[in-house]
Scaffold this motif. Structure first.
Motif, mmCIF file in Angstrom:
data_model
loop_
_atom_site.group_PDB
_atom_site.id
_atom_site.type_symbol
_atom_site.label_atom_id
_atom_site.label_comp_id
_atom_site.label_asym_id
_atom_site.label_seq_id
_atom_site.Cartn_x
_atom_site.Cartn_y
_atom_site.Cartn_z
ATOM 1 N N LEU A 161 0.859 -1.175 0.000
ATOM 2 C CA LEU A 161 0.000 0.000 0.000
ATOM 3 C C LEU A 161 0.901 1.233 0.000
ATOM 4 N N LEU A 162 0.752 2.062 -1.017
ATOM 5 C CA LEU A 162 1.515 3.295 -1.138
ATOM 6 C C LEU A 162 0.546 4.447 -0.962
ATOM 7 N N ARG A 163 0.724 5.228 0.090
ATOM 8 C CA ARG A 163 -0.160 6.353 0.396
ATOM 9 C C ARG A 163 0.609 7.646 0.215
ATOM 10 N N PHE A 164 0.195 8.463 -0.745
ATOM 11 C CA PHE A 164 0.845 9.742 -0.999
ATOM 12 C C PHE A 164 0.533 10.702 0.143
ATOM 13 N N VAL A 165 1.529 11.480 0.546
ATOM 14 C CA VAL A 165 1.410 12.367 1.705
ATOM 15 C C VAL A 165 1.345 13.819 1.244
ATOM 16 N N PRO A 166 0.268 14.534 1.601
ATOM 17 C CA PRO A 166 0.219 15.970 1.303
ATOM 18 C C PRO A 166 1.224 16.698 2.196
ATOM 19 N N THR A 167 1.937 17.649 1.628
ATOM 20 C CA THR A 167 2.937 18.406 2.392
ATOM 21 C C THR A 167 2.784 19.895 2.118
ATOM 22 N N SER A 168 3.477 20.702 2.910
ATOM 23 C CA SER A 168 3.434 22.148 2.709
ATOM 24 C C SER A 168 4.433 22.578 1.639
ATOM 25 N N PHE A 169 5.243 21.646 1.155
ATOM 26 C CA PHE A 169 6.197 21.913 0.084
ATOM 27 C C PHE A 169 5.855 21.008 -1.095
ATOM 28 N N ASP A 170 6.716 20.950 -2.097
ATOM 29 C CA ASP A 170 6.479 20.085 -3.249
ATOM 30 C C ASP A 170 6.181 18.673 -2.760
ATOM 31 N N SER A 171 4.979 18.214 -2.975
ATOM 32 C CA SER A 171 4.528 16.939 -2.425
ATOM 33 C C SER A 171 5.083 15.776 -3.241
ATOM 34 N N SER A 172 6.109 15.136 -2.706
ATOM 35 C CA SER A 172 6.714 14.036 -3.440
ATOM 36 C C SER A 172 7.089 12.877 -2.524
ATOM 37 N N VAL A 173 6.332 12.680 -1.460
ATOM 38 C CA VAL A 173 6.617 11.571 -0.557
ATOM 39 C C VAL A 173 5.381 10.688 -0.398
ATOM 40 N N PHE A 174 5.639 9.414 -0.075
ATOM 41 C CA PHE A 174 4.549 8.495 0.184
ATOM 42 C C PHE A 174 4.961 7.522 1.274
ATOM 43 N N LEU A 175 3.950 7.010 1.957
ATOM 44 C CA LEU A 175 4.141 5.943 2.929
ATOM 45 C C LEU A 175 3.966 4.625 2.198
ATOM 46 N N HIS A 176 4.879 3.701 2.417
ATOM 47 C CA HIS A 176 4.809 2.380 1.799
ATOM 48 C C HIS A 176 4.722 1.362 2.925
ATOM 49 N N VAL A 177 3.632 0.609 2.950
ATOM 50 C CA VAL A 177 3.474 -0.438 3.950
ATOM 51 C C VAL A 177 3.337 -1.768 3.224
ATOM 52 N N TRP A 178 4.112 -2.729 3.688
ATOM 53 C CA TRP A 178 4.072 -4.083 3.151
ATOM 54 C C TRP A 178 3.309 -4.942 4.137
ATOM 55 N N LEU A 179 2.183 -5.502 3.706
ATOM 56 C CA LEU A 179 1.307 -6.294 4.566
ATOM 57 C C LEU A 179 1.273 -7.751 4.138
ATOM 58 N N SER A 180 1.286 -8.635 5.115
ATOM 59 C CA SER A 180 1.067 -10.054 4.864
ATOM 60 C C SER A 180 -0.388 -10.225 4.438
ATOM 61 N N ARG A 181 -0.604 -10.957 3.388
ATOM 62 C CA ARG A 181 -1.972 -11.151 2.897
ATOM 63 C C ARG A 181 -2.802 -11.991 3.867
ATOM 64 N N SER A 182 -2.172 -12.954 4.551
ATOM 65 C CA SER A 182 -2.919 -13.828 5.449
ATOM 66 C C SER A 182 -3.325 -13.129 6.745
ATOM 67 N N ASP A 183 -2.524 -12.178 7.223
ATOM 68 C CA ASP A 183 -2.798 -11.493 8.490
ATOM 69 C C ASP A 183 -3.262 -10.053 8.325
ATOM 70 N N GLY A 184 -3.035 -9.476 7.160
ATOM 71 C CA GLY A 184 -3.303 -8.059 6.957
ATOM 72 C C GLY A 184 -4.764 -7.759 6.705
ATOM 73 N N ASN A 185 -5.126 -6.533 6.999
ATOM 74 C CA ASN A 185 -6.465 -6.034 6.733
ATOM 75 C C ASN A 185 -6.294 -4.813 5.837
ATOM 76 N N LEU A 186 -6.471 -5.005 4.550
ATOM 77 C CA LEU A 186 -6.207 -3.958 3.573
ATOM 78 C C LEU A 186 -7.086 -2.729 3.783
ATOM 79 N N ALA A 187 -8.351 -2.922 4.058
ATOM 80 C CA ALA A 187 -9.257 -1.791 4.267
ATOM 81 C C ALA A 187 -8.833 -0.967 5.483
ATOM 82 N N LEU A 188 -8.538 -1.640 6.586
ATOM 83 C CA LEU A 188 -8.090 -0.945 7.785
ATOM 84 C C LEU A 188 -6.775 -0.223 7.533
ATOM 85 N N ALA A 189 -5.843 -0.881 6.847
ATOM 86 C CA ALA A 189 -4.546 -0.265 6.560
ATOM 87 C C ALA A 189 -4.719 0.987 5.711
#
Length: 138
Positions: free
Chosen positions: A96-124
């Motif tokens: 899951l790559l979530r782009f982050v709004p920033t007060s400067f040129d927005s060019s960062v994202f959060l990357h989370v790697w989830l196990s498919r068997s244990d992860g909850n994609l909607a919650l994440a």
């Protein structure tokens, strides 16, 4: 308002989280990383995820109506990324790559790697959106 380390540790508390990173999608550099990563190398994983994020963010087909990537028009909100998030799934995990709004040129994202068997994609997805809104960069 959490900083990078606090945000990444919060992401690791998500069910099934295997690794989390804050990545600059322009340079491909990880600004912070915790946990494990595909191939065992968080810098390589960050660079590869950044390439996917950059390709997506630069394509007009994936941007909202009225988005002005040049920044010249009044239609684009200040430093709002053109895409909210990306979900990549394979047989055993989600990225899951979530782009982050920033007060400067927005060019960062959060990357989370989830196990498919244990992860909850909607919650994440919901939690990463909240984290991205609270993240303090500076």
């Amino acid at each position: 308002m959490p900083g990078i380390d606090e945000c990444l540790l919060e992401a690791m508390r998500l069910p099934g989280a295997r690794g989390a990173a804050l990545v600059d999608w322009t340079s491909g550099l990880a600004l912070g990383a915790v946990g494990e990563f595909p191939g065992g190398d968080h810098e390589a994983a960050a660079a590869e995820a950044a390439e996917v994020a950059r390709l997506t963010a630069e394509q007009r087909a994936f941007t909202p109506e009225g988005y002005d990537a040049s920044g010249d028009g009044a239609t684009q909100e200040a430093a709002e990324p053109p895409v909210e998030d990306l979900i990549i799934s394979n047989r055993d995990s989600y990225h899951l790559l979530r782009f982050v709004p920033t007060s400067f040129d927005s060019s960062v994202f959060l990357h989370v790697w989830l196990s498919r068997s244990d992860g909850n994609l909607a919650l994440a997805r919901i939690r990463l959106g909240e984290m991205a809104g609270r993240l303090v960069l500076g």
